[in-house]
Motif scaffolding. Sequence first.
Motif, PDB file in Angstrom:
ATOM      1  N   LEU A 286      70.436  60.049  61.127  1.00 29.44           N
ATOM      2  CA  LEU A 286      71.532  59.098  61.317  1.00 29.44           C
ATOM      3  C   LEU A 286      71.567  58.618  62.765  1.00 29.44           C
ATOM      4  O   LEU A 286      71.295  59.380  63.690  1.00 29.44           O
ATOM      5  CB  LEU A 286      72.871  59.746  60.983  1.00 29.44           C
ATOM      6  CG  LEU A 286      73.290  59.854  59.518  1.00 29.44           C
ATOM      7  CD1 LEU A 286      74.598  60.628  59.416  1.00 29.44           C
ATOM      8  CD2 LEU A 286      73.440  58.474  58.882  1.00 29.44           C
ATOM      9  N   VAL A 287      71.912  57.358  62.928  1.00 29.03           N
ATOM     10  CA  VAL A 287      72.195  56.806  64.250  1.00 29.03           C
ATOM     11  C   VAL A 287      73.706  56.636  64.324  1.00 29.03           C
ATOM     12  O   VAL A 287      74.275  55.755  63.668  1.00 29.03           O
ATOM     13  CB  VAL A 287      71.484  55.466  64.477  1.00 29.03           C
ATOM     14  CG1 VAL A 287      71.782  54.941  65.892  1.00 29.03           C
ATOM     15  CG2 VAL A 287      69.979  55.608  64.263  1.00 29.03           C
ATOM     16  N   VAL A 288      74.340  57.486  65.093  1.00 31.07           N
ATOM     17  CA  VAL A 288      75.808  57.515  65.133  1.00 31.07           C
ATOM     18  C   VAL A 288      76.318  56.322  65.941  1.00 31.07           C
ATOM     19  O   VAL A 288      75.785  55.970  66.990  1.00 31.07           O
ATOM     20  CB  VAL A 288      76.300  58.834  65.751  1.00 31.07           C
ATOM     21  CG1 VAL A 288      77.818  58.849  65.864  1.00 31.07           C
ATOM     22  CG2 VAL A 288      75.810  60.012  64.911  1.00 31.07           C
ATOM     23  N   GLY A 289      77.370  55.693  65.399  1.00 30.09           N
ATOM     24  CA  GLY A 289      77.988  54.576  66.093  1.00 30.09           C
ATOM     25  C   GLY A 289      77.271  53.268  65.913  1.00 30.09           C
ATOM     26  O   GLY A 289      77.299  52.406  66.796  1.00 30.09           O
ATOM     27  N   ALA A 290      76.616  53.082  64.762  1.00 28.23           N
ATOM     28  CA  ALA A 290      75.853  51.860  64.511  1.00 28.23           C
ATOM     29  C   ALA A 290      76.054  51.399  63.078  1.00 28.23           C
ATOM     30  O   ALA A 290      76.261  52.204  62.166  1.00 28.23           O
ATOM     31  CB  ALA A 290      74.375  52.077  64.791  1.00 28.23           C
ATOM     32  N   GLY A 291      75.961  50.085  62.901  1.00 31.20           N
ATOM     33  CA  GLY A 291      76.018  49.498  61.577  1.00 31.20           C
ATOM     34  C   GLY A 291      74.626  49.242  61.032  1.00 31.20           C
ATOM     35  O   GLY A 291      73.726  50.078  61.152  1.00 31.20           O
ATOM     36  N   HIS A 292      74.420  48.037  60.476  1.00 29.16           N
ATOM     37  CA  HIS A 292      73.163  47.722  59.807  1.00 29.16           C
ATOM     38  C   HIS A 292      72.023  47.465  60.787  1.00 29.16           C
ATOM     39  O   HIS A 292      70.855  47.596  60.411  1.00 29.16           O
ATOM     40  CB  HIS A 292      73.370  46.499  58.902  1.00 29.16           C
ATOM     41  CG  HIS A 292      72.219  46.197  58.001  1.00 29.16           C
ATOM     42  ND1 HIS A 292      71.681  47.121  57.132  1.00 29.16           N
ATOM     43  CD2 HIS A 292      71.487  45.053  57.835  1.00 29.16           C
ATOM     44  CE1 HIS A 292      70.672  46.575  56.466  1.00 29.16           C
ATOM     45  NE2 HIS A 292      70.531  45.320  56.877  1.00 29.16           N
ATOM     46  N   LEU A 293      72.346  47.085  62.022  1.00 26.44           N
ATOM     47  CA  LEU A 293      71.313  46.825  63.029  1.00 26.44           C
ATOM     48  C   LEU A 293      71.490  47.774  64.211  1.00 26.44           C
ATOM     49  O   LEU A 293      71.983  47.388  65.277  1.00 26.44           O
ATOM     50  CB  LEU A 293      71.363  45.369  63.506  1.00 26.44           C
ATOM     51  CG  LEU A 293      71.287  44.257  62.453  1.00 26.44           C
ATOM     52  CD1 LEU A 293      71.143  42.899  63.136  1.00 26.44           C
ATOM     53  CD2 LEU A 293      70.150  44.483  61.475  1.00 26.44           C
ATOM     54  N   PRO A 294      71.081  49.019  64.071  1.00 29.57           N
ATOM     55  CA  PRO A 294      71.251  49.996  65.157  1.00 29.57           C
ATOM     56  C   PRO A 294      70.552  49.583  66.453  1.00 29.57           C
ATOM     57  O   PRO A 294      70.952  50.009  67.536  1.00 29.57           O
ATOM     58  CB  PRO A 294      70.636  51.276  64.584  1.00 29.57           C
ATOM     59  CG  PRO A 294      70.703  51.105  63.104  1.00 29.57           C
ATOM     60  CD  PRO A 294      70.499  49.641  62.871  1.00 29.57           C
ATOM     61  N   CYS A 295      69.513  48.763  66.346  1.00 30.69           N
ATOM     62  CA  CYS A 295      68.794  48.329  67.543  1.00 30.69           C
ATOM     63  C   CYS A 295      69.687  47.526  68.484  1.00 30.69           C
ATOM     64  O   CYS A 295      69.414  47.469  69.696  1.00 30.69           O
ATOM     65  CB  CYS A 295      67.576  47.507  67.162  1.00 30.69           C
ATOM     66  SG  CYS A 295      67.904  46.165  66.000  1.00 30.69           S
ATOM     67  N   LEU A 296      70.755  46.921  67.968  1.00 31.36           N
ATOM     68  CA  LEU A 296      71.650  46.144  68.810  1.00 31.36           C
ATOM     69  C   LEU A 296      72.792  46.976  69.375  1.00 31.36           C
ATOM     70  O   LEU A 296      73.359  46.614  70.413  1.00 31.36           O
ATOM     71  CB  LEU A 296      72.237  44.969  68.011  1.00 31.36           C
ATOM     72  CG  LEU A 296      71.227  43.936  67.505  1.00 31.36           C
ATOM     73  CD1 LEU A 296      71.934  42.813  66.758  1.00 31.36           C
ATOM     74  CD2 LEU A 296      70.393  43.381  68.650  1.00 31.36           C
ATOM     75  N   GLU A 297      73.150  48.056  68.709  1.00 30.33           N
ATOM     76  CA  GLU A 297      74.274  48.875  69.174  1.00 30.33           C
ATOM     77  C   GLU A 297      73.838  50.140  69.891  1.00 30.33           C
ATOM     78  O   GLU A 297      74.526  50.611  70.807  1.00 30.33           O
ATOM     79  CB  GLU A 297      75.170  49.249  67.988  1.00 30.33           C
ATOM     80  CG  GLU A 297      75.939  48.085  67.389  1.00 30.33           C
ATOM     81  CD  GLU A 297      76.995  48.556  66.400  1.00 30.33           C
ATOM     82  OE1 GLU A 297      78.120  48.903  66.835  1.00 30.33           O
ATOM     83  OE2 GLU A 297      76.677  48.587  65.190  1.00 30.33           O
ATOM     84  N   ARG A 298      72.728  50.726  69.476  1.00 31.92           N
ATOM     85  CA  ARG A 298      72.267  51.991  70.047  1.00 31.92           C
ATOM     86  C   ARG A 298      70.774  51.911  70.371  1.00 31.92           C
ATOM     87  O   ARG A 298      69.968  52.699  69.858  1.00 31.92           O
ATOM     88  CB  ARG A 298      72.557  53.146  69.076  1.00 31.92           C
ATOM     89  CG  ARG A 298      74.022  53.416  68.838  1.00 31.92           C
ATOM     90  CD  ARG A 298      74.668  54.039  70.072  1.00 31.92           C
ATOM     91  NE  ARG A 298      76.066  54.371  69.873  1.00 31.92           N
ATOM     92  CZ  ARG A 298      77.080  53.592  70.176  1.00 31.92           C
ATOM     93  NH1 ARG A 298      76.852  52.390  70.701  1.00 31.92           N
ATOM     94  NH2 ARG A 298      78.326  53.968  69.971  1.00 31.92           N
ATOM     95  N   PRO A 299      70.358  50.986  71.232  1.00 31.27           N
ATOM     96  CA  PRO A 299      68.914  50.799  71.472  1.00 31.27           C
ATOM     97  C   PRO A 299      68.231  52.010  72.085  1.00 31.27           C
ATOM     98  O   PRO A 299      67.081  52.314  71.734  1.00 31.27           O
ATOM     99  CB  PRO A 299      68.871  49.591  72.415  1.00 31.27           C
ATOM    100  CG  PRO A 299      70.229  49.528  73.036  1.00 31.27           C
ATOM    101  CD  PRO A 299      71.172  50.028  71.982  1.00 31.27           C
TER     102      PRO A 299
END
Length: 390
Positions: free
Chosen positions: A234-247
Amino acid sequence: MAFVTANGIEMHYRVEGRTGVPRLVFLNSLGSDLRIWAEVVEHLHDRFEILLVDKRGHGLSEATPAPYSIPILADDLTALLDALGWARVSVVGLSIGGLIAQHVAIHAPERVESLVLMDTAARIGDAPAWNERIATVTDAGVAAISEAVAARWFSDGFAAAHPARFAAWRAMLEGTPCEGYAGACAAVRDADYRGDAARIGAPVLALAGDADKATPPDLVKATADLIPGARFALVVGAGHLPCLERPAEVAALIAGHVTQSGEAASRFDAGMAVRREVLGGAHVERATQAITPFDAPFQRFITEGAWGSVWSRPHFTRRERSIVTIALLAALGQDEEFGLHVRATANTGASGEDITEALMHVAVYAGVPAANHAIKIAKTILAEREDTVR
């Protein structure tokens, strides 16, 4: 900006990072272009050679009339790789990009070193929902759906906390040509790899934003469960595009997986090469096609351990190792494997006389009945070979 004609269309791409290091390809989501990976690439460009791609109908790549299919989009990718001279890569596929990555891994496994499947699944959504979206975009344009779609790209609260960034990414979405967006929607609608996912042999890391509403974590994990040996995170704190929120987090997960997979892949690739040389390409192809989720981990272990390690050691010649193997299998009474390796002597250079001498040792040290039984099997196989030669 770089462009190339691949699979009959003009494709936009960008190469970043170093040369002479492992190669990474990033495949974008529906309605996005290669800019979504910029912050992730910042964390990886010193360790990898990186290819960013605008798929058909997106970004600056040519938009052909809808509908599209995942096989067509996968052919676009492999044609681009061919044009660039990139034979084998690790692929990071996001959403529809993950479907494209799965197709390539299933149908062109020799091209794929490892996979990162991010916020994607073997099957995404259902036909009625996709048909409704296609109809809306065709009639009213991408702007008619952009607010709802962009909101699902991010975790709750992102738009309010970062209004300028949200507006910019929404503008990117609205800039997608209608035929490109509708064509890609049709490709997702028609794609279903649930029955083929078990054929993926490359190491897989499946990632999901914990707040993803488009491909929820349970859906992503269910796909990972279909693929032998796949890991899920899981990438915590991200929606469908984790690359934009949690790069940074995404980059670290990608780097760790690709680096670890590269070490295992080298043993696997060496094992497959030796296995084909010894047993023959046709046999290995049949065995590969017969792999199921039940035995896939065992098959990978054998390829890496027996063929990639023991059979790849330099001390014995291929002929000598073949003779030892035949003797051991005869002594153990493993008829099927014994016959397989007697047939393989056509490739290893072990002669009929070598087999005879090996079985004489079996008679002394493992028992005459075991040797006698093995001799009968060997005589039949060698006679069949002579008949074929004639």
